[in-house]
Design a protein around this motif. Structure first.
Motif, PDB file in Angstrom:
ATOM      1  N   GLY A  35       0.786  -1.221   0.000  1.00 55.29           N
ATOM      2  CA  GLY A  35       0.000   0.000   0.000  1.00 55.29           C
ATOM      3  C   GLY A  35       0.814   1.264   0.000  1.00 55.29           C
ATOM      4  N   ASN A  36       1.938   1.296   0.733  1.00 57.30           N
ATOM      5  CA  ASN A  36       2.739   2.520   0.799  1.00 57.30           C
ATOM      6  C   ASN A  36       3.419   2.838  -0.525  1.00 57.30           C
ATOM      7  OD1 ASN A  36       4.536   0.160   1.508  1.00 57.30           O
ATOM      8  ND2 ASN A  36       6.082   1.760   1.410  1.00 57.30           N
ATOM      9  N   GLU A  37       3.444   1.862  -1.456  1.00 62.45           N
ATOM     10  CA  GLU A  37       4.111   2.062  -2.736  1.00 62.45           C
ATOM     11  C   GLU A  37       3.151   2.470  -3.853  1.00 62.45           C
ATOM     12  OE1 GLU A  37       7.635  -1.271  -2.293  1.00 62.45           O
ATOM     13  OE2 GLU A  37       5.657  -1.915  -2.987  1.00 62.45           O
ATOM     14  N   LEU A  38       1.854   2.365  -3.591  1.00 67.46           N
ATOM     15  CA  LEU A  38       0.850   2.634  -4.623  1.00 67.46           C
ATOM     16  C   LEU A  38       0.446   4.099  -4.587  1.00 67.46           C
ATOM     17  CD1 LEU A  38      -1.354  -0.552  -4.179  1.00 67.46           C
ATOM     18  CD2 LEU A  38       0.205  -0.063  -6.074  1.00 67.46           C
ATOM     19  N   GLY A  39       0.545   4.774  -5.712  1.00 70.25           N
ATOM     20  CA  GLY A  39       0.209   6.185  -5.778  1.00 70.25           C
ATOM     21  C   GLY A  39      -1.180   6.440  -6.324  1.00 70.25           C
ATOM     22  N   GLN A  40      -1.721   7.605  -5.978  1.00 70.31           N
ATOM     23  CA  GLN A  40      -2.955   8.152  -6.552  1.00 70.31           C
ATOM     24  C   GLN A  40      -4.228   7.482  -6.036  1.00 70.31           C
ATOM     25  OE1 GLN A  40      -2.210  10.784  -8.684  1.00 70.31           O
ATOM     26  NE2 GLN A  40      -0.041  10.309  -8.704  1.00 70.31           N
ATOM     27  N   ILE A  41      -4.236   6.155  -5.919  1.00 72.06           N
ATOM     28  CA  ILE A  41      -5.476   5.459  -5.538  1.00 72.06           C
ATOM     29  C   ILE A  41      -5.752   5.624  -4.051  1.00 72.06           C
ATOM     30  CG2 ILE A  41      -5.155   3.751  -7.373  1.00 72.06           C
ATOM     31  CD1 ILE A  41      -4.372   1.747  -5.133  1.00 72.06           C
ATOM     32  N   GLY A  42      -7.009   5.383  -3.657  1.00 68.40           N
ATOM     33  CA  GLY A  42      -7.352   5.320  -2.254  1.00 68.40           C
ATOM     34  C   GLY A  42      -6.943   3.980  -1.677  1.00 68.40           C
ATOM     35  N   LEU A  43      -6.850   3.913  -0.371  1.00 72.22           N
ATOM     36  CA  LEU A  43      -6.540   2.667   0.319  1.00 72.22           C
ATOM     37  C   LEU A  43      -7.648   2.346   1.302  1.00 72.22           C
ATOM     38  CD1 LEU A  43      -2.719   3.061   1.142  1.00 72.22           C
ATOM     39  CD2 LEU A  43      -3.770   1.776  -0.743  1.00 72.22           C
ATOM     40  N   ASP A  44      -8.117   1.087   1.280  1.00 69.18           N
ATOM     41  CA  ASP A  44      -9.140   0.645   2.218  1.00 69.18           C
ATOM     42  C   ASP A  44      -8.581   0.630   3.636  1.00 69.18           C
ATOM     43  OD1 ASP A  44     -11.061   0.326   0.293  1.00 69.18           O
ATOM     44  OD2 ASP A  44     -10.804  -1.846   0.103  1.00 69.18           O
ATOM     45  N   TYR A  45      -9.487   0.602   4.599  1.00 71.34           N
ATOM     46  CA  TYR A  45      -9.071   0.538   5.997  1.00 71.34           C
ATOM     47  C   TYR A  45      -8.250  -0.720   6.252  1.00 71.34           C
ATOM     48  CZ  TYR A  45     -12.122   4.421   7.273  1.00 71.34           C
ATOM     49  OH  TYR A  45     -12.694   5.661   7.385  1.00 71.34           O
ATOM     50  N   HIS A  46      -7.156  -0.552   6.982  1.00 69.68           N
ATOM     51  CA  HIS A  46      -6.270  -1.655   7.305  1.00 69.68           C
ATOM     52  C   HIS A  46      -5.433  -1.247   8.506  1.00 69.68           C
ATOM     53  CE1 HIS A  46      -3.836   1.135   4.937  1.00 69.68           C
ATOM     54  NE2 HIS A  46      -2.768   0.610   5.536  1.00 69.68           N
ATOM     55  N   CYS A  47      -4.612  -2.160   9.007  1.00 69.95           N
ATOM     56  CA  CYS A  47      -3.641  -1.808  10.034  1.00 69.95           C
ATOM     57  C   CYS A  47      -2.294  -2.384   9.648  1.00 69.95           C
ATOM     58  CB  CYS A  47      -4.069  -2.276  11.421  1.00 69.95           C
ATOM     59  SG  CYS A  47      -4.590  -3.984  11.531  1.00 69.95           S
ATOM     60  N   ASP A  48      -1.223  -1.779  10.145  1.00 72.82           N
ATOM     61  CA  ASP A  48       0.123  -2.200   9.807  1.00 72.82           C
ATOM     62  C   ASP A  48       0.630  -3.224  10.827  1.00 72.82           C
ATOM     63  OD1 ASP A  48       0.081  -0.564   7.597  1.00 72.82           O
ATOM     64  OD2 ASP A  48       1.075   1.112   8.577  1.00 72.82           O
ATOM     65  N   GLY A  49       1.903  -3.625  10.666  1.00 74.29           N
ATOM     66  CA  GLY A  49       2.409  -4.750  11.442  1.00 74.29           C
ATOM     67  C   GLY A  49       3.171  -4.395  12.691  1.00 74.29           C
ATOM     68  N   SER A  50       2.784  -3.358  13.407  1.00 68.11           N
ATOM     69  CA  SER A  50       3.506  -2.935  14.609  1.00 68.11           C
ATOM     70  C   SER A  50       2.502  -2.446  15.639  1.00 68.11           C
ATOM     71  CB  SER A  50       4.487  -1.813  14.250  1.00 68.11           C
ATOM     72  OG  SER A  50       3.805  -0.740  13.618  1.00 68.11           O
ATOM     73  N   ASP A  51       2.997  -2.093  16.846  1.00 66.68           N
ATOM     74  CA  ASP A  51       2.102  -1.529  17.855  1.00 66.68           C
ATOM     75  C   ASP A  51       1.575  -0.163  17.406  1.00 66.68           C
ATOM     76  OD1 ASP A  51       2.633  -3.703  19.528  1.00 66.68           O
ATOM     77  OD2 ASP A  51       4.263  -2.663  20.563  1.00 66.68           O
ATOM     78  N   LEU A  52       2.498   0.703  17.016  1.00 69.60           N
ATOM     79  CA  LEU A  52       2.144   2.053  16.572  1.00 69.60           C
ATOM     80  C   LEU A  52       2.644   2.268  15.155  1.00 69.60           C
ATOM     81  CD1 LEU A  52       3.262   4.163  19.703  1.00 69.60           C
ATOM     82  CD2 LEU A  52       0.984   3.241  19.234  1.00 69.60           C
ATOM     83  N   VAL A  53       1.909   3.050  14.391  1.00 70.56           N
ATOM     84  CA  VAL A  53       2.404   3.518  13.099  1.00 70.56           C
ATOM     85  C   VAL A  53       2.371   5.042  13.122  1.00 70.56           C
ATOM     86  CG1 VAL A  53       0.124   3.357  11.999  1.00 70.56           C
ATOM     87  CG2 VAL A  53       2.160   3.456  10.590  1.00 70.56           C
ATOM     88  N   GLY A  54       3.465   5.636  12.645  1.00 71.83           N
ATOM     89  CA  GLY A  54       3.531   7.086  12.550  1.00 71.83           C
ATOM     90  C   GLY A  54       3.675   7.515  11.106  1.00 71.83           C
ATOM     91  N   LEU A  55       3.029   8.615  10.755  1.00 70.94           N
ATOM     92  CA  LEU A  55       3.154   9.199   9.427  1.00 70.94           C
ATOM     93  C   LEU A  55       3.509  10.678   9.578  1.00 70.94           C
ATOM     94  CD1 LEU A  55       0.007   7.659   7.667  1.00 70.94           C
ATOM     95  CD2 LEU A  55       2.396   6.999   7.311  1.00 70.94           C
ATOM     96  N   LEU A  56       4.553  11.098   8.875  1.00 72.84           N
ATOM     97  CA  LEU A  56       4.960  12.502   8.832  1.00 72.84           C
ATOM     98  C   LEU A  56       4.714  13.021   7.424  1.00 72.84           C
ATOM     99  CD1 LEU A  56       6.581  15.123   9.598  1.00 72.84           C
ATOM    100  CD2 LEU A  56       8.637  13.854   8.893  1.00 72.84           C
ATOM    101  N   CYS A  57       3.982  14.114   7.305  1.00 73.20           N
ATOM    102  CA  CYS A  57       3.705  14.692   5.991  1.00 73.20           C
ATOM    103  C   CYS A  57       4.822  15.648   5.600  1.00 73.20           C
ATOM    104  CB  CYS A  57       2.362  15.422   6.003  1.00 73.20           C
ATOM    105  SG  CYS A  57       1.938  16.180   4.420  1.00 73.20           S
ATOM    106  N   LEU A  58       5.577  15.266   4.562  1.00 76.54           N
ATOM    107  CA  LEU A  58       6.575  16.168   3.988  1.00 76.54           C
ATOM    108  C   LEU A  58       5.945  17.061   2.936  1.00 76.54           C
ATOM    109  CD1 LEU A  58       9.738  13.899   3.487  1.00 76.54           C
ATOM    110  CD2 LEU A  58       9.347  15.616   5.263  1.00 76.54           C
TER     111      LEU A  58
END
Length: 340
Positions: free
Chosen positions: A136-159
């Motif tokens: 999912g992190n490699e796919l551009g433009q499309i929407g992504l359905d609800y999901h969870c990643d493989g860790s306790d916490l996931v962080g996203l920083l907007c550049l």
């Protein structure tokens, strides 16, 4: 097994989180100054992020605030938006160092893929949707359905944001679990059984292209969730993978319909400099479609952290940070610049 209601104090509805002020933490000018001082300490220690830990990134005041945020992530709402990093005057490296340091106060980095990325990228990698190795992190433009990643916490920083779209969506999986237990305990029980997940081509050499893991797990009275429906469905491309039952497919359809209903979800718009942190066990996340304008340099680019929290004294074996796995043989800080 007979599923039961879990962590009802962590349930919420869309109405409960309708006010962004309840989940937005605005950084103050003194806190930004404290971050800049911590960045100077870290740079004096090393120019390699992998050598920078919590002790190398001192936050005497902000650290206490992050501790309170960590508590709310694990035992409360399960998500937060931290706003205010000065993207207009900080370089990419400044942004990533501050993000890495803040992440170190929330948990231990976790490898995100077979490349060993501890700091990864969510942007358009030019991969096609029908590529069986695309994640999912490699796919551009499309929407992504609800999901969870493989860790306790996931962080996203907007550049950077794209030209339009790309809104972040989060949904309370505790509410979904408990509602399923109340309304369709047979479907909940099915999701407590191991389901096949596609490895997306990132399995260890000589291993099967799929693995088994329940969607729901109870451990120590806590709910642990691993839901990536496209990967479960994609597992069926492997002849040796267990066949999904009709009940499992019905349960996945139920989860998608309930998440997409918006009754337990909130939508937020990232700005450059925003950081979002999510408890993967309690909150699902996704995004709306977006448009990039490469010529104008408007390319959606987020940096990602997977973190192991210190709050959990123990967790199921399948939810441990496998730093001895083949994913961790290389430990890499990705310095991708999506605009280049």
């Amino acid at each position: 097994m007979t599923p039961r209601l879990l962590e009802t104090a962590c349930e919420w509805t869309a109405d409960d989180v309708a006010d962004p002020a309840t989940w937005t933490e605005q950084l103050s000018a003194p806190e930004i100054a404290e971050l800049e001082a911590a960045m100077a300490v870290a740079r004096a220690r090393s120019d390699d992020f992998l050598e920078i830990g919590k002790a190398d990134f001192p936050l005497p005041t902000l650290g206490a605030r992050l501790k309170a945020i960590e508590s709310d992530l694990m035992d409360g709402r399960g998500f937060v938006l931290i706003r205010g990093l000065p993207r207009d005057r900080w370089t990419n490296d400044d942004m990533c160092l501050a993000y890495w340091g803040i992440g170190a106060h929330l948990g231990r980095p976790w490898p995100q893929n077979a490349k060993g990325h501890l700091l990864g990228d969510v942007t358009d990698h030019g991969k096609a949707l029908d590529d069986p190795t695309a994640r999912g992190n490699e796919l551009g433009q499309i929407g992504l359905d609800y999901h969870c990643d493989g860790s306790d916490l996931v962080g996203l920083l907007c550049l950077r944001t794209g030209a339009s779209g790309g809104l972040s969506t989060v949904c309370n999986s505790v509410s979904l679990h408990n509602r399923l237990v109340r309304e369709r305990p047979d479907l909940a029980a099915e999701l407590y059984r191991p389901q096949p997940f596609d490895y997306r081509g990132e399995q260890a050499p000589g291993r099967a292209g799929w693995y088994l893991m329940p969607v729901f797990t109870e451990h120590g009275g806590r709910l642990f969730v691993r839901l990536i429906a496209p990967y479960i469905l994609a597992s069926q491309r492997h002849d040796d993978a267990p066949t999904l039952t009709d009940k499992a497919r019905e349960a996945l359809d139920w989860m998608k319909a309930e998440a997409d209903s918006g009754r337990h979800a909130v939508i937020m718009d990232f700005r450059p400099g925003d950081m979002q942190f999510i408890n993967n066990h309690h909150v699902l996340h996704g995004r709306t479609p977006y448009v990039d304008d490469r010529a104008a340099g408007k390319i959606r680019h987020l940096k990602r952290l997977w973190l192991e929290t210190e709050v959990l004294a123990e967790r199921p074996e399948m939810f441990t940070n496998r730093m001895g796995s083949h994913w961790a043989q290389k430990r890499v800080i990705s310095r991708l610049d999506a605009v280049s």
